[in-house]
Design an enzyme around this catalytic site. Structure first.
Site, PDB file in Angstrom:
ATOM      1  N   ALA A   1       0.769  -1.247   0.000  1.00  0.00           N
ATOM      2  CA  ALA A   1       0.000   0.000   0.000  1.00  0.00           C
ATOM      3  C   ALA A   1       0.798   1.294   0.000  1.00  0.00           C
ATOM      4  O   ALA A   1       0.257   2.332  -0.389  1.00  0.00           O
ATOM      5  CB  ALA A   1      -0.951   0.007   1.191  1.00  0.00           C
ATOM      6  N   ALA A   2       2.051   1.308   0.476  1.00  0.00           N
ATOM      7  CA  ALA A   2       2.749   2.592   0.613  1.00  0.00           C
ATOM      8  C   ALA A   2       3.136   3.156  -0.755  1.00  0.00           C
ATOM      9  O   ALA A   2       3.466   2.393  -1.653  1.00  0.00           O
ATOM     10  CB  ALA A   2       4.013   2.417   1.453  1.00  0.00           C
ATOM     11  N   PRO A   3       3.072   4.473  -0.916  1.00  0.00           N
ATOM     12  CA  PRO A   3       2.740   5.503   0.085  1.00  0.00           C
ATOM     13  C   PRO A   3       1.247   5.779   0.248  1.00  0.00           C
ATOM     14  O   PRO A   3       0.883   6.677   1.009  1.00  0.00           O
ATOM     15  CB  PRO A   3       3.456   6.748  -0.452  1.00  0.00           C
ATOM     16  CG  PRO A   3       3.455   6.552  -1.943  1.00  0.00           C
ATOM     17  CD  PRO A   3       3.562   5.068  -2.182  1.00  0.00           C
ATOM     18  N   GLY A   4       0.384   5.051  -0.439  1.00  0.00           N
ATOM     19  CA  GLY A   4      -1.039   5.208  -0.136  1.00  0.00           C
ATOM     20  C   GLY A   4      -1.894   5.797  -1.249  1.00  0.00           C
ATOM     21  O   GLY A   4      -3.055   6.141  -1.013  1.00  0.00           O
ATOM     22  N   GLY A   5      -1.336   5.901  -2.462  1.00  0.00           N
ATOM     23  CA  GLY A   5      -2.130   6.461  -3.567  1.00  0.00           C
ATOM     24  C   GLY A   5      -3.404   5.664  -3.788  1.00  0.00           C
ATOM     25  O   GLY A   5      -4.501   6.213  -3.873  1.00  0.00           O
ATOM     26  N   LYS A   6      -3.243   4.349  -3.883  1.00  0.00           N
ATOM     27  CA  LYS A   6      -4.423   3.530  -4.195  1.00  0.00           C
ATOM     28  C   LYS A   6      -5.287   3.341  -2.951  1.00  0.00           C
ATOM     29  O   LYS A   6      -6.510   3.294  -3.044  1.00  0.00           O
ATOM     30  CB  LYS A   6      -3.985   2.220  -4.827  1.00  0.00           C
ATOM     31  CG  LYS A   6      -3.345   2.521  -6.184  1.00  0.00           C
ATOM     32  CD  LYS A   6      -2.812   1.356  -6.899  1.00  0.00           C
ATOM     33  CE  LYS A   6      -2.155   1.786  -8.205  1.00  0.00           C
ATOM     34  NZ  LYS A   6      -0.836   2.433  -8.040  1.00  0.00           N
TER      35      LYS A   6
ATOM     36  N   GLU B   1       1.727  -2.376   4.385  1.00  0.00           N
ATOM     37  CA  GLU B   1       3.016  -2.135   3.722  1.00  0.00           C
ATOM     38  C   GLU B   1       4.092  -2.904   4.475  1.00  0.00           C
ATOM     39  O   GLU B   1       4.392  -2.584   5.631  1.00  0.00           O
ATOM     40  CB  GLU B   1       3.323  -0.635   3.711  1.00  0.00           C
ATOM     41  CG  GLU B   1       4.737  -0.295   3.276  1.00  0.00           C
ATOM     42  CD  GLU B   1       5.139  -0.891   1.925  1.00  0.00           C
ATOM     43  OE1 GLU B   1       4.381  -0.776   0.957  1.00  0.00           O
ATOM     44  OE2 GLU B   1       6.228  -1.497   1.863  1.00  0.00           O
TER      45      GLU B   1
ATOM     46  N   ARG C   1       8.619   2.466   4.912  1.00  0.00           N
ATOM     47  CA  ARG C   1       7.713   3.130   3.958  1.00  0.00           C
ATOM     48  C   ARG C   1       6.316   3.328   4.554  1.00  0.00           C
ATOM     49  O   ARG C   1       5.474   4.006   3.970  1.00  0.00           O
ATOM     50  CB  ARG C   1       7.592   2.294   2.674  1.00  0.00           C
ATOM     51  CG  ARG C   1       8.870   2.347   1.825  1.00  0.00           C
ATOM     52  CD  ARG C   1       8.798   1.421   0.619  1.00  0.00           C
ATOM     53  NE  ARG C   1       7.690   1.637  -0.265  1.00  0.00           N
ATOM     54  CZ  ARG C   1       7.636   2.546  -1.232  1.00  0.00           C
ATOM     55  NH1 ARG C   1       8.667   3.327  -1.449  1.00  0.00           N
ATOM     56  NH2 ARG C   1       6.561   2.665  -2.000  1.00  0.00           N
TER      57      ARG C   1
ATOM     58  N   CYS D   1       3.339  -1.270 -12.559  1.00  0.00           N
ATOM     59  CA  CYS D   1       3.627  -0.110 -13.405  1.00  0.00           C
ATOM     60  C   CYS D   1       4.838  -0.431 -14.274  1.00  0.00           C
ATOM     61  O   CYS D   1       5.766   0.365 -14.390  1.00  0.00           O
ATOM     62  CB  CYS D   1       3.829   1.148 -12.569  1.00  0.00           C
ATOM     63  SG  CYS D   1       5.205   1.068 -11.424  1.00  0.00           S
TER      64      CYS D   1
HETATM   65  N1  SAM Z   1       0.022   0.905  -4.010  1.00  0.00           N
HETATM   66  C1  SAM Z   1       0.996   1.934  -3.702  1.00  0.00           C
HETATM   67  C2  SAM Z   1       0.410   3.281  -4.058  1.00  0.00           C
HETATM   68  O1  SAM Z   1      -0.479   3.373  -4.891  1.00  0.00           O
HETATM   69  O2  SAM Z   1       0.846   4.282  -3.459  1.00  0.00           O
HETATM   70  C3  SAM Z   1       2.297   1.673  -4.426  1.00  0.00           C
HETATM   71  C4  SAM Z   1       2.853   0.325  -4.120  1.00  0.00           C
HETATM   72  S1  SAM Z   1       4.434  -0.012  -4.817  1.00  0.00           S
HETATM   73  C5  SAM Z   1       4.086  -0.284  -6.482  1.00  0.00           C
HETATM   74  C6  SAM Z   1       4.752  -1.619  -4.211  1.00  0.00           C
HETATM   75  C7  SAM Z   1       4.933  -1.707  -2.710  1.00  0.00           C
HETATM   76  O3  SAM Z   1       5.189  -3.077  -2.374  1.00  0.00           O
HETATM   77  C8  SAM Z   1       6.099  -0.914  -2.180  1.00  0.00           C
HETATM   78  O4  SAM Z   1       5.675  -0.021  -1.184  1.00  0.00           O
HETATM   79  C9  SAM Z   1       7.041  -1.965  -1.607  1.00  0.00           C
HETATM   80  O5  SAM Z   1       7.706  -1.549  -0.430  1.00  0.00           O
HETATM   81  C10 SAM Z   1       6.109  -3.111  -1.306  1.00  0.00           C
HETATM   82  N2  SAM Z   1       6.803  -4.428  -1.271  1.00  0.00           N
HETATM   83  C11 SAM Z   1       8.108  -4.702  -1.502  1.00  0.00           C
HETATM   84  N3  SAM Z   1       8.347  -6.015  -1.341  1.00  0.00           N
HETATM   85  C12 SAM Z   1       7.186  -6.587  -1.001  1.00  0.00           C
HETATM   86  C13 SAM Z   1       6.806  -7.914  -0.678  1.00  0.00           C
HETATM   87  N4  SAM Z   1       7.671  -8.922  -0.725  1.00  0.00           N
HETATM   88  N5  SAM Z   1       5.524  -8.129  -0.340  1.00  0.00           N
HETATM   89  C14 SAM Z   1       4.631  -7.124  -0.318  1.00  0.00           C
HETATM   90  N6  SAM Z   1       4.944  -5.854  -0.622  1.00  0.00           N
HETATM   91  C15 SAM Z   1       6.197  -5.584  -0.949  1.00  0.00           C
END
Ligand code: SAM
Length: 441
Positions: free
Chosen positions: A110-115, A133, A138, A231
């Site tokens: 979820a981080a940083p929380g856009g979705k 997260e 993060r 993305c």
């Molecule tokens: N959904 C977020 C938003 O809209 O702001 C962006 C998410 S970003 C694409 C992917 C996230 O997955 C990151 O914050 C990352 O730290 C986390 N992540 C990294 N490794 C992971 C794992 N093994 N399992 C779950 N999440 C993980």
């Protein structure tokens, strides 16, 4: 920064005759956007409150292109949580998720929380958003964005997906996996994404994505939906991962998205892709529906605060706001929290915050918290102090300065009727309670 040759060769193979259009798009500046936060304001009010023009984007009704090349963070409308700065195609995953008011929704990465904040807007305060997260460093930004956008019906956690989804098996109507990926859709915005890219990195991301999806599948209730998004453009992280998921989870079927965003995927599946030529930086979105599922394994919440402290908390709430006080409160260390309805057992799931912080208990006194004001509409606050977005008083408030003001006691500070913080009035002055870490310099 020049794009890696092996990346370009892969894109040429993938896009064929459209490759020159992709290259041309890559030479243009990235799209910038904002998403209006319907918990706090309308698109019309946001327009009036911004110093730049916005135009609707096709990926969500709340998403807009922004004609603005400066930072968003110091704008009064940003402080007030009226919008979230988000590249428009990033809104497509939640459009595909299609959460409804009253749903229980898990945002697993979820981080940083856009979705997460987009989901909260669609829930309209009803049901539950669980924003997780795994990377603890993060999670602070996630908590801060949930608070800024006034999301009260949420739980934020930092838990490994497997632990979380086993603990909450079969609990959610909707689960979103916005997976960590090789970030090819970030290349125009972030040179670090280019530096970190390699074919091996994309392959290792695909392995990690499949492990996260295995966990996520557990959390979806029978009849519920799972959305997977990235993305990036690489097929092994997109079409191939979606096909792998279906093969390994026969209790799920692939579904068309409720809105046909972007363009069809490259393998003829019902998933969708968005390229820079389609008006966004880049996204892949797939949606699955669970047929039969195991029983819900979430326990019942038992951490409710009762007695005189809970009653004092309710009294404080009623002294500040005109609406009904949420029925259930909890105490975590010195903090009193207003809990969302229908919480499961939170123990062992890395919960960082449940609901909104009402106040801190300091030497037996209850001091209201910034969070509880951010979840209120201005008109629900007693004696709000209304400031115009361009006023020097608002600028001073956002820098943490005292203001001249009448009245006595806690007063919300509002911009165009939207709460942005609070202070304590006495002797003709408003003592500023805007959190130090959020202040403009
Ligand atoms: N959904 C977020 C938003 O809209 O702001 C962006 C998410 S970003 C694409 C992917 C996230 O997955 C990151 O914050 C990352 O730290 C986390 N992540 C990294 N490794 C992971 C794992 N093994 N399992 C779950 N999440 C993980």
């Amino acid at each position: 920064m020049p794009l890696p040759k092996s990346f370009l060769a892969r894109m040429q193979a993938l896009l064929g005759p459209e490759y020159p259009a992709f290259l041309e798009a890559c030479s243009q500046p990235p799209f910038r956007g904002v998403r209006v936060n319907p918990l706090k304001c309308s698109a019309g009010l946001l327009r009036q409150s911004l110093p730049f023009a916005i135009e609707p984007a096709p990926f969500a009704p709340t998403s807009f292109y922004a004609q603005w090349d400066k930072g968003f963070g110091s704008l009064p409308a940003h402080h007030a949580g009226m919008f979230y700065a988000q590249e428009p195609s990033a809104a497509s995953a939640v459009t595909a998720l299609d959460p409804q008011p009253g749903h229980r929704v898990l945002d697993l990465c979820a981080a940083p929380g856009g979705k997460s904040t987009q989901i909260a807007g669609l829930l309209q305060g009803r049901g539950l958003l669980w924003a997780n997260e795994v990377v603890r460093s993060r999670a602070g930004a996630l908590l801060s964005n949930l608070e800024r956008l006034g999301v009260a019906n949420s739980v934020a956690s930092s838990c490994h997906p497997q632990t979380l989804c086993q603990g909450l098996a079969g609990y959610f109507d909707r689960v979103l996996v916005d997976a960590p990926c090789s970030g090819e859709g970030m290349f125009r915005r972030d040179p670090r994404a280019v530096e970190e890219w390699s074919p091996e990195h994309a392959a290792s991301c695909a392995i990690r994505q499949r492990a996260i999806l295995d966990s996520a599948a557990l959390a979806v209730k029978a009849g519920g939906a799972l959305v997977y998004s990235t993305c990036t453009f690489s097929p092994e992280e997109n079409e191939e991962t979606a096909a792998w998921f279906l093969k390994n989870h026969p209790d799920f079927t692939a579904e068309a998205l409720p809105v046909p965003l972007g363009r069809p995927a490259h393998d003829g599946g019902p998933w969708r892709r968005i390229y820079p030529m389609d008006g966004g930086e880049g996204h892949f979105v797939a949606r699955f529906r669970r047929g039969d599922g195991g029983p819900c394994r979430a326990g019942t919440f038992g951490g409710e605060l009762r007695g005189s402290l809970a009653e004092a908390g309710r009294e404080l709430y009623r002294s500040l706001f005109s609406g009904d006080c949420p029925e259930r409160l909890a105490q975590v260390k010195d903090s009193l929290l207003l809990l969302p309805e229908g919480l499961p057992d939170l123990r062992g799931l890395g919960v960082l915050r449940a609901g909104a912080e009402l106040c801190q208990v300091r030497k037996g006194r209850l001091e209201p918290s910034h969070g509880v004001f951010m979840c209120q509409q201005g008109q629900a606050c007693r004696e709000p102090l209304e400031l115009s977005p361009e006023s020097p008083e608002l600028e001073a408030f956002l820098r943490g300065e005292e203001l001249e003001c009448g009245g006595k006691g806690y007063r919300a500070v509002c911009v165009n009727g939207v709460t942005t913080g609070f202070g304590k009035a006495s002797g003709g002055r408003l003592k500023n309670r805007y959190p130090k870490g959020l202040r403009n310099k």
